[in-house]
Scaffold this active site. Structure first.
Site, PDB file in Angstrom:
ATOM      1  N   GLU A  75       0.811  -1.222   0.000  1.00 14.58           N
ATOM      2  CA  GLU A  75       0.000   0.000   0.000  1.00 14.58           C
ATOM      3  C   GLU A  75       0.842   1.267   0.000  1.00 14.58           C
ATOM      4  O   GLU A  75       1.978   1.272   0.459  1.00 14.58           O
ATOM      5  CB  GLU A  75      -0.933  -0.009   1.217  1.00 14.58           C
ATOM      6  CG  GLU A  75      -1.949  -1.152   1.118  1.00 14.58           C
ATOM      7  CD  GLU A  75      -2.960  -1.188   2.242  1.00 14.58           C
ATOM      8  OE1 GLU A  75      -4.114  -1.527   1.981  1.00 14.58           O
ATOM      9  OE2 GLU A  75      -2.600  -0.871   3.391  1.00 14.58           O
ATOM     10  N   CYS A 135       3.311   8.583   1.687  1.00 16.76           N
ATOM     11  CA  CYS A 135       3.810   7.594   2.645  1.00 16.76           C
ATOM     12  C   CYS A 135       4.112   6.319   1.853  1.00 16.76           C
ATOM     13  O   CYS A 135       3.220   5.685   1.303  1.00 16.76           O
ATOM     14  CB  CYS A 135       2.719   7.390   3.702  1.00 16.76           C
ATOM     15  SG  CYS A 135       3.184   6.233   4.970  1.00 16.76           S
ATOM     16  N   CYS A 186       6.290  -7.198   7.329  1.00 16.24           N
ATOM     17  CA  CYS A 186       7.386  -6.664   8.157  1.00 16.24           C
ATOM     18  C   CYS A 186       7.972  -7.810   8.965  1.00 16.24           C
ATOM     19  O   CYS A 186       7.240  -8.691   9.406  1.00 16.24           O
ATOM     20  CB  CYS A 186       6.841  -5.575   9.094  1.00 16.24           C
ATOM     21  SG  CYS A 186       8.160  -4.677   9.962  1.00 16.24           S
ATOM     22  N   CYS A 203       5.808  -4.829  16.185  1.00 11.54           N
ATOM     23  CA  CYS A 203       5.345  -3.840  17.148  1.00 11.54           C
ATOM     24  C   CYS A 203       3.873  -4.143  17.425  1.00 11.54           C
ATOM     25  O   CYS A 203       3.096  -4.327  16.478  1.00 11.54           O
ATOM     26  CB  CYS A 203       5.557  -2.436  16.598  1.00 11.54           C
ATOM     27  SG  CYS A 203       7.262  -2.197  16.089  1.00 11.54           S
ATOM     28  N   CYS A 242       0.784  -2.288  15.827  1.00  8.04           N
ATOM     29  CA  CYS A 242       0.840  -2.002  14.388  1.00  8.04           C
ATOM     30  C   CYS A 242       0.240  -3.148  13.576  1.00  8.04           C
ATOM     31  O   CYS A 242       0.621  -4.302  13.751  1.00  8.04           O
ATOM     32  CB  CYS A 242       2.304  -1.788  13.973  1.00  8.04           C
ATOM     33  SG  CYS A 242       2.521  -1.657  12.195  1.00  8.04           S
ATOM     34  N   GLY A 275       6.481  -1.923   6.419  1.00  9.39           N
ATOM     35  CA  GLY A 275       7.847  -2.437   6.485  1.00  9.39           C
ATOM     36  C   GLY A 275       8.813  -1.580   7.267  1.00  9.39           C
ATOM     37  O   GLY A 275       8.538  -0.429   7.591  1.00  9.39           O
ATOM     38  N   GLU A 276       9.957  -2.188   7.579  1.00 10.74           N
ATOM     39  CA  GLU A 276      11.031  -1.503   8.283  1.00 10.74           C
ATOM     40  C   GLU A 276      12.107  -1.157   7.247  1.00 10.74           C
ATOM     41  O   GLU A 276      12.827  -2.041   6.770  1.00 10.74           O
ATOM     42  CB  GLU A 276      11.583  -2.426   9.385  1.00 10.74           C
ATOM     43  CG  GLU A 276      12.887  -1.986  10.010  1.00 10.74           C
ATOM     44  CD  GLU A 276      12.933  -0.529  10.456  1.00 10.74           C
ATOM     45  OE1 GLU A 276      12.118  -0.125  11.285  1.00 10.74           O
ATOM     46  OE2 GLU A 276      13.817   0.208   9.954  1.00 10.74           O
ATOM     47  N   SER A 334      11.656   6.555   8.573  1.00  6.37           N
ATOM     48  CA  SER A 334      11.274   6.195   9.936  1.00  6.37           C
ATOM     49  C   SER A 334      11.750   4.785  10.252  1.00  6.37           C
ATOM     50  O   SER A 334      11.538   3.859   9.479  1.00  6.37           O
ATOM     51  CB  SER A 334       9.750   6.271  10.069  1.00  6.37           C
ATOM     52  OG  SER A 334       9.351   5.790  11.330  1.00  6.37           O
ATOM     53  N   SER A 384      10.823   5.532  15.910  1.00  5.64           N
ATOM     54  CA  SER A 384       9.611   5.085  16.601  1.00  5.64           C
ATOM     55  C   SER A 384       9.975   4.709  18.023  1.00  5.64           C
ATOM     56  O   SER A 384      10.273   3.556  18.310  1.00  5.64           O
ATOM     57  CB  SER A 384       9.024   3.880  15.867  1.00  5.64           C
ATOM     58  OG  SER A 384       8.577   4.273  14.601  1.00  5.64           O
ATOM     59  N   LEU A 385       9.953   5.690  18.902  1.00  5.99           N
ATOM     60  CA  LEU A 385      10.372   5.452  20.283  1.00  5.99           C
ATOM     61  C   LEU A 385       9.238   4.801  21.088  1.00  5.99           C
ATOM     62  O   LEU A 385       9.394   3.715  21.613  1.00  5.99           O
ATOM     63  CB  LEU A 385      10.826   6.770  20.916  1.00  5.99           C
ATOM     64  CG  LEU A 385      11.479   6.653  22.278  1.00  5.99           C
ATOM     65  CD1 LEU A 385      12.763   5.822  22.219  1.00  5.99           C
ATOM     66  CD2 LEU A 385      11.783   8.041  22.859  1.00  5.99           C
ATOM     67  N   HIS A 386       8.138   5.480  21.197  1.00  6.78           N
ATOM     68  CA  HIS A 386       6.879   4.949  21.735  1.00  6.78           C
ATOM     69  C   HIS A 386       6.876   4.587  23.213  1.00  6.78           C
ATOM     70  O   HIS A 386       5.802   4.340  23.774  1.00  6.78           O
ATOM     71  CB  HIS A 386       6.391   3.730  20.946  1.00  6.78           C
ATOM     72  CG  HIS A 386       6.176   3.986  19.490  1.00  6.78           C
ATOM     73  ND1 HIS A 386       5.512   5.083  19.016  1.00  6.78           N
ATOM     74  CD2 HIS A 386       6.553   3.286  18.390  1.00  6.78           C
ATOM     75  CE1 HIS A 386       5.479   5.044  17.695  1.00  6.78           C
ATOM     76  NE2 HIS A 386       6.102   3.971  17.283  1.00  6.78           N
ATOM     77  N   ASN A 409      -4.146   4.474  16.226  1.00  7.79           N
ATOM     78  CA  ASN A 409      -5.180   4.165  15.241  1.00  7.79           C
ATOM     79  C   ASN A 409      -5.603   2.715  15.417  1.00  7.79           C
ATOM     80  O   ASN A 409      -4.793   1.807  15.259  1.00  7.79           O
ATOM     81  CB  ASN A 409      -4.644   4.375  13.821  1.00  7.79           C
ATOM     82  CG  ASN A 409      -4.415   5.843  13.540  1.00  7.79           C
ATOM     83  OD1 ASN A 409      -5.310   6.670  13.733  1.00  7.79           O
ATOM     84  ND2 ASN A 409      -3.209   6.196  13.128  1.00  7.79           N
ATOM     85  N   CYS A 454      -1.609   5.788  10.105  1.00  9.80           N
ATOM     86  CA  CYS A 454      -0.402   5.108  10.585  1.00  9.80           C
ATOM     87  C   CYS A 454      -0.752   3.766  11.190  1.00  9.80           C
ATOM     88  O   CYS A 454      -1.611   3.689  12.060  1.00  9.80           O
ATOM     89  CB  CYS A 454       0.255   5.895  11.725  1.00  9.80           C
ATOM     90  SG  CYS A 454       1.011   7.402  11.236  1.00  9.80           S
TER      91      CYS A 454
END
Ligand code: SAH
Ligand code: SF4
Length: 469
Positions: A138, A151, A158, A162, A165, A266-267, A298, A320-322, A399, A442
């Site tokens: 996507e 984006c 991935c 996480c 996600c 993906g990373e 990111s 992406s600390l989170h 989200n 996201c």
């Protein structure tokens, strides 16, 4: 229509070798030989999208051009492909007419296939795309008053997991190739009709997202890019556009697509080479010519590759600390068990090219009762100061997706968290979720619709972590 031809069987005066009407003897077309890293399509042609100028010269040479001609043609073709966005060799007007069929017999100008295009009530667009070997991924376009952000995905699925996600619930299917990554940006420029000095009008058949953006005043009332003769006065080959190369540089002024974020599926750092090669084409002044300052990569924190990202790609970094404690980050961003918070922040402090003018963005997803307390906000400030990071924090309301184990923090909690960080002198805007109604926000991207049970998700998470050791 062809003129009717008499059957050779009925005319004894015709030579016996007369070809059968309509039959074309196969003329062997010398195919480009194998060049490192280039795989021909099933029909034997080589897709040029994703190749560098050097690689294009190499495939031209193996197809029979001498080295000097190959280099010259590669320079011309590169410009047409990446700077002007043409999808047909016939449009390459500075290449001899006789050479164009030679090119189209051997080479191909690809784009990812569009399976579906959706438009959100807030103007966000999501495209479901398909690779030539049938894998779906996507891409999302987010228009704002002062910018438009694409984006871009780097992988199908991935390797990481996480826990908040949706993409993390997919296995990694495969890395996207440089062509499939840069192809997303090219597709978006096709859809928006934004190639420099473009004579192509945006498609109005809806196939690229439901209509002509240029006529949709709701999205960009002033629509400055659309006012000029470049778009409206598309008078064909006769005018002077082909000559004014100086004006062909892609500037962000008045454009819809101004920024790129590697924040799709993906990373990106686990597909390092392909992401780097694709972004080089995007940044190349003779390519898509988008400034590195308008591109952000990111990462969930693949520490050993962060310095290389700074040195070899040089775009803005988002992390992406989170979470600010080991326990919570281990749970929600499990790669933390491999590369911990301290290591990650040190890699941020060492990131080449970061400065107060080019700050590192910390992404922080707001999860109710998980990472959203006042103490978390204060610890975030402390860490940023301890490592002297030129930083800003993006607070992303979670989200939701079906089956997710978390809830979004309340608006009051998010506001409070933001103000604690802000009062410490660090910018901490709350991101407005975009495109939630079409699952474009996201972390909502995921292509196959099958739903996994909690137990299956846990099993998959364990499996993914084990694979990383
Ligand atoms: N893999 C990269 C880039 C893609 S994800 C990375 O993890 O950084 C882009 C951003 O969206 C990341 O910060 C990610 O953590 C965040 N995200 C993922 N799922 C989300 C969700 N459900 N709600 C809000 N943000 C989410
Ligand atoms: Fe992968 Fe990023 Fe999603 Fe984590 S947040 S699972 S790294 S796409």
């Amino acid at each position: 229509m062809r003129a009717m031809q008499q059957s050779p069987d009925l005319d004894p005066t015709l030579p016996a070798t007369m070809p059968i009407a309509g039959h074309i003897d196969p003329v062997p077309v010398p195919r480009p030989g194998l060049v490192d890293g280039v795989t021909p399509r099933e029909d034997g042609r080589v897709d040029l999208i994703g190749l560098t100028k050097k690689q294009i010269a190499a495939v031209f040479e193996t197809a029979g051009l001498d080295a000097k001609a190959a280099k010259l043609r590669a320079k011309q073709v590169f410009h047409w492909l990446y700077h002007r966005g043409v999808t047909d060799f016939e449009a390459m007007t500075d290449i001899a007419k006789t050479m164009r069929p030679w090119l189209s017999e051997r080479f191909f100008i690809g784009r990812p296939e569009i399976v579906e295009a959706q438009v959100s009530s807030d103007g966000t667009r999501k495209w479901l795309l398909r690779t030539a070997d049938g894998h779906d991924f996507e891409m999302v376009f987010i228009p704002d008053a002062d910018r438009g952000t694409l984006c871009v995905s780097s992988q199908v699925g991935c390797t990481l997991n996480c826990r908040f996600c949706h993409t993390g619930t997919m296995r990694l299917v495969r890395n996207l190739t440089p062509g499939e990554i840069v192809g997303q940006v090219m597709l978006a420029r096709d859809a928006l009709g934004e190639w420099p000095n473009s004579m192509q009008r945006p498609r109005t058949d809806g196939s690229l997202g439901g209509g002509d953006l240029r006529q949709s005043g709701a999205m960009l009332p002033e629509a400055p890019a659309f006012a000029g003769a470049q778009v409206e006065g598309a008078g064909g080959q006769g005018n002077s556009w082909d000559n004014d190369e100086d004006e062909a540089a892609y500037t962000a002024d008045g454009r819809l697509l101004t920024n790129i974020v590697m924040m799709g599926m993906g990373e990106p750092l686990y597909n390092f080479d392909n992401v780097r090669d694709a972004l080089k084409l995007v940044m190349d002044g003779d390519g898509l010519a988008l400034s590195k300052r308008r591109i952000t990569l990111s990462t969930s924190g693949i520490v050993p590759l962060m310095a290389r990202a700074g040195e070899e790609i040089g775009v803005n970094l988002a992390v992406s600390l989170h979470a600010v404690t080991k326990d919570v980050r281990d749970e929600i961003v499990p790669i933390n068990r491999k590369y911990g918070i301290e290591e990650l922040l040190q890699a941020c402090a060492d990131y080449p090219g970061s400065s107060n003018a080019r700050r590192i963005t910390f992404e922080y997803v707001m999860l109710k009762d998980k990472n959203d307390s006042d103490a978390d906000a204060r610890e975030l400030v402390r860490l940023i100061k301890q490592y002297k990071l030129p930083a800003k924090v993006n607070l992303i309301p979670f989200n939701p997706w079906e089956g997710a184990a978390y809830e979004c923090s309340t608006p009051e909690r998010i506001r409070r968290f933001s103000s604690i960080v802000f009062e410490a002198g660090i910018s901490a805007p709350v991101r407005t979720p975009r495109g939630r109604d079409i699952d474009a926000a996201c972390g909502q991207l995921k292509t196959s619709a099958e739903k996994k049970s909690r137990a299956e998700l846990d099993r998959l998470a364990e499996e993914k972590m084990a694979a990383l050791d």
